[in-house]
Design a protein around this motif. Structure first.
Motif, PDB file in Angstrom:
ATOM      1  N   GLY A   1       0.822  -1.206   0.000  1.00  0.00           N
ATOM      2  CA  GLY A   1       0.000   0.000   0.000  1.00  0.00           C
ATOM      3  C   GLY A   1       0.854   1.254   0.000  1.00  0.00           C
ATOM      4  O   GLY A   1       0.567   2.228  -0.704  1.00  0.00           O
ATOM      5  N   LYS A   2       1.954   1.233   0.774  1.00  0.00           N
ATOM      6  CA  LYS A   2       2.865   2.381   0.812  1.00  0.00           C
ATOM      7  C   LYS A   2       3.501   2.625  -0.545  1.00  0.00           C
ATOM      8  O   LYS A   2       3.638   3.769  -0.999  1.00  0.00           O
ATOM      9  CB  LYS A   2       3.946   2.162   1.871  1.00  0.00           C
ATOM     10  N   PHE A   3       3.927   1.541  -1.200  1.00  0.00           N
ATOM     11  CA  PHE A   3       4.563   1.689  -2.511  1.00  0.00           C
ATOM     12  C   PHE A   3       3.576   2.221  -3.551  1.00  0.00           C
ATOM     13  O   PHE A   3       3.940   3.029  -4.417  1.00  0.00           O
ATOM     14  CB  PHE A   3       5.150   0.350  -2.976  1.00  0.00           C
ATOM     15  N   HIS A   4       2.337   1.773  -3.476  1.00  0.00           N
ATOM     16  CA  HIS A   4       1.319   2.304  -4.404  1.00  0.00           C
ATOM     17  C   HIS A   4       1.069   3.793  -4.138  1.00  0.00           C
ATOM     18  O   HIS A   4       0.908   4.576  -5.084  1.00  0.00           O
ATOM     19  CB  HIS A   4       0.012   1.522  -4.254  1.00  0.00           C
TER      20      HIS A   4
ATOM     21  N   ILE B   1      -1.693   5.104  10.928  1.00  0.00           N
ATOM     22  CA  ILE B   1      -0.860   6.249  10.547  1.00  0.00           C
ATOM     23  C   ILE B   1      -0.783   6.353   9.024  1.00  0.00           C
ATOM     24  O   ILE B   1      -0.873   7.450   8.444  1.00  0.00           O
ATOM     25  CB  ILE B   1       0.552   6.121  11.144  1.00  0.00           C
ATOM     26  N   SER B   2      -0.612   5.200   8.358  1.00  0.00           N
ATOM     27  CA  SER B   2      -0.541   5.213   6.890  1.00  0.00           C
ATOM     28  C   SER B   2      -1.852   5.701   6.280  1.00  0.00           C
ATOM     29  O   SER B   2      -1.850   6.474   5.311  1.00  0.00           O
ATOM     30  CB  SER B   2      -0.208   3.808   6.369  1.00  0.00           C
ATOM     31  N   LEU B   3      -2.971   5.258   6.847  1.00  0.00           N
ATOM     32  CA  LEU B   3      -4.271   5.731   6.352  1.00  0.00           C
ATOM     33  C   LEU B   3      -4.430   7.232   6.599  1.00  0.00           C
ATOM     34  O   LEU B   3      -4.998   7.946   5.763  1.00  0.00           O
ATOM     35  CB  LEU B   3      -5.397   4.956   7.035  1.00  0.00           C
ATOM     36  N   ALA B   4      -3.921   7.704   7.731  1.00  0.00           N
ATOM     37  CA  ALA B   4      -3.948   9.145   7.991  1.00  0.00           C
ATOM     38  C   ALA B   4      -3.178   9.888   6.900  1.00  0.00           C
ATOM     39  O   ALA B   4      -3.615  10.949   6.430  1.00  0.00           O
ATOM     40  CB  ALA B   4      -3.345   9.448   9.362  1.00  0.00           C
ATOM     41  N   GLY B   5      -2.031   9.333   6.491  1.00  0.00           N
ATOM     42  CA  GLY B   5      -1.270   9.942   5.404  1.00  0.00           C
ATOM     43  C   GLY B   5      -2.051   9.950   4.110  1.00  0.00           C
ATOM     44  O   GLY B   5      -1.990  10.923   3.340  1.00  0.00           O
ATOM     45  N   TRP B   6      -2.811   8.874   3.866  1.00  0.00           N
ATOM     46  CA  TRP B   6      -3.647   8.807   2.658  1.00  0.00           C
ATOM     47  C   TRP B   6      -4.670   9.937   2.670  1.00  0.00           C
ATOM     48  O   TRP B   6      -4.825  10.649   1.673  1.00  0.00           O
ATOM     49  CB  TRP B   6      -4.350   7.448   2.595  1.00  0.00           C
ATOM     50  N   TYR B   7      -5.349  10.122   3.789  1.00  0.00           N
ATOM     51  CA  TYR B   7      -6.355  11.183   3.877  1.00  0.00           C
ATOM     52  C   TYR B   7      -5.714  12.565   3.839  1.00  0.00           C
ATOM     53  O   TYR B   7      -6.309  13.520   3.328  1.00  0.00           O
ATOM     54  CB  TYR B   7      -7.200  11.005   5.144  1.00  0.00           C
TER      55      TYR B   7
ATOM     56  N   GLN C   1      -8.123  15.749   3.415  1.00  0.00           N
ATOM     57  CA  GLN C   1      -9.178  15.452   4.386  1.00  0.00           C
ATOM     58  C   GLN C   1      -8.522  15.406   5.772  1.00  0.00           C
ATOM     59  O   GLN C   1      -8.331  14.339   6.368  1.00  0.00           O
ATOM     60  CB  GLN C   1      -9.860  14.130   4.046  1.00  0.00           C
ATOM     61  N   LEU C   2      -8.194  16.593   6.278  1.00  0.00           N
ATOM     62  CA  LEU C   2      -7.412  16.666   7.503  1.00  0.00           C
ATOM     63  C   LEU C   2      -8.193  16.178   8.719  1.00  0.00           C
ATOM     64  O   LEU C   2      -7.595  15.606   9.654  1.00  0.00           O
ATOM     65  CB  LEU C   2      -6.933  18.101   7.724  1.00  0.00           C
ATOM     66  N   ASP C   3      -9.499  16.379   8.744  1.00  0.00           N
ATOM     67  CA  ASP C   3     -10.303  15.901   9.870  1.00  0.00           C
ATOM     68  C   ASP C   3     -10.212  14.375   9.989  1.00  0.00           C
ATOM     69  O   ASP C   3     -10.054  13.836  11.091  1.00  0.00           O
ATOM     70  CB  ASP C   3     -11.767  16.309   9.703  1.00  0.00           C
ATOM     71  N   VAL C   4     -10.342  13.701   8.855  1.00  0.00           N
ATOM     72  CA  VAL C   4     -10.299  12.236   8.862  1.00  0.00           C
ATOM     73  C   VAL C   4      -8.889  11.761   9.195  1.00  0.00           C
ATOM     74  O   VAL C   4      -8.698  10.784   9.918  1.00  0.00           O
ATOM     75  CB  VAL C   4     -10.761  11.661   7.510  1.00  0.00           C
ATOM     76  N   ALA C   5      -7.882  12.460   8.660  1.00  0.00           N
ATOM     77  CA  ALA C   5      -6.493  12.125   8.977  1.00  0.00           C
ATOM     78  C   ALA C   5      -6.245  12.219  10.481  1.00  0.00           C
ATOM     79  O   ALA C   5      -5.657  11.311  11.092  1.00  0.00           O
ATOM     80  CB  ALA C   5      -5.538  13.042   8.217  1.00  0.00           C
ATOM     81  N   MET C   6      -6.704  13.293  11.101  1.00  0.00           N
ATOM     82  CA  MET C   6      -6.521  13.461  12.536  1.00  0.00           C
ATOM     83  C   MET C   6      -7.253  12.380  13.321  1.00  0.00           C
ATOM     84  O   MET C   6      -6.735  11.861  14.330  1.00  0.00           O
ATOM     85  CB  MET C   6      -6.999  14.848  12.970  1.00  0.00           C
ATOM     86  N   ASP C   7      -8.433  12.013  12.879  1.00  0.00           N
ATOM     87  CA  ASP C   7      -9.188  10.957  13.561  1.00  0.00           C
ATOM     88  C   ASP C   7      -8.396   9.653  13.577  1.00  0.00           C
ATOM     89  O   ASP C   7      -8.327   8.962  14.602  1.00  0.00           O
ATOM     90  CB  ASP C   7     -10.532  10.757  12.867  1.00  0.00           C
TER      91      ASP C   7
END
Length: 332
Positions: free
Chosen positions: A56-59, A106-112, A117-123
């Motif tokens: 996922g990170k490489f993609h 954390i990786s999903l937060a980076g995706w958002y 989508q900073l609210d979702v990243a922070m969540d």
């Protein structure tokens, strides 16, 4: 291929993969990870889920956002399922799935974050934080990223709090290495920046001076150390300009220039930034217009080298305006 031969192949491939990652050849690194997942790892194991996470990170590095999110969610589903399953286990507090699930969050937060989508990243970061007590490296990353989001929101008090929490984790980590030293310096720089944003220049100056002192006393000074020192000296000079200590600021800007040129080269954008600030000081408070023009000319050359389109680049346009102002003063 017997187990020993396969193990040897994996070791060689992982070394090759690391080389590709160092060169930022993300497709080639992904190809190796996918091969390992297909041919070596057993589906439904932690190692398999870790590999899915890595893919996922490489993609994401290749801006394939839909595929990266799909793989992140697969990894998160595995670690969440196994984490929940072990709630009644006496060793639950030591469950490695805790920090693995936190890592994926954390990786999903980076995706958002990349999707604005900073609210979702922070969540996601806040969900990850309590899972990472057993992994200081990931906890620091989580807190640092929260600081960044708060910073982008303009909530500098909260950003400062997160950066300070991250610093405390680094300070309390008994297994510090050179990488932790780099992280510590970056966090101290963030703390100083937040004090500036909160209009507390004296406290910012204390942090920056402590950072310079700790870097200077270090037995091994890496390129990244000197790069940070260049930024710190620039910040110290800027504070002294605001305090009216112009001659001191000139010396500090020159120190920043030397360090930035040594680490990033003569044409690094950071060099242009300091040259521009030095030019403004010479042109403004010191009324030394020829010196100011020389600084602006050097900054202009660097800005043009780094600009995609010099005719529309904001840095180029800003420096040209400064030069025009100087020429008007010289022609009076």
């Amino acid at each position: 291929m017997d187990d020993m031969d396969q193990a040897l192949v994996v070791v060689v491939l992982e070394e090759l993969q690391q080389a590709y990652m160092d060169l930022e050849y993300w497709k080639e690194a992904l190809d190796i990870e996918e091969w390992k997942c297909r041919n070596v790892l057993e589906e439904g194991t932690e190692e398999y889920a870790d590999s899915i996470h890595a893919q996922g990170k490489f993609h994401l590095r290749q801006y394939n956002f839909s595929k990266s999110k799909e793989l992140y969610n697969q990894a998160l589903e595995y670690f969440s399922k196994n984490d929940d399953h072990d709630h009644d286990d006496a060793q639950y507090n030591y469950n490695p799935n805790h920090h693995q699930r936190g890592h994926v969050l954390i990786s999903l937060a980076g995706w958002y974050y990349f999707q604005d989508q900073l609210d979702v990243a922070m969540d996601h970061l806040q969900q990850a934080e309590p899972l990472l007590d057993s992994n200081p490296t990931l906890l620091v990353k989580c807190l640092d990223n929260q600081g960044l989001v708060y910073r982008l929101w303009g909530d500098y008090h909260s950003a400062l709090d997160k950066y300070q929490q991250a610093l405390q984790v680094v300070d309390n980590n008994d297994d510090n290495d050179n990488n932790d030293n780099d992280i510590q310096q970056a966090l101290m720089l963030h703390v100083g920046d937040m004090y500036l944003a909160l209009e507390e220049p004296e406290r910012a100056l204390e942090v920056f001076q402590e950072l310079v002192k700790s870097s200077s006393s270090s037995s091994s000074s890496s390129s990244s150390d000197k790069g940070i020192q260049g930024v710190v000296w620039h910040n110290i000079a800027t504070i002294h300009v605001d305090q009216g200590e112009y001659d001191l600021a000139v010396d500090e800007f020159h120190t920043a220039l030397e360090l930035k040129q040594e680490t990033g080269g003569e044409n690094h954008p950071e060099v242009a930034k300091t040259l521009n600030s030095l030019g403004i000081l010479h042109a403004g408070a010191l009324h030394q217009y020829p010196k100011a023009r020389e600084c602006f000319q050097r900054a202009l050359m660097i800005a043009r080298i780094n600009a995609e389109d010099p005719s529309t680049d904001s840095d180029v346009i800003h420096i040209l305006q400064n030069i025009s102002h100087i020429d008007q003063q010289l022609n009076k």
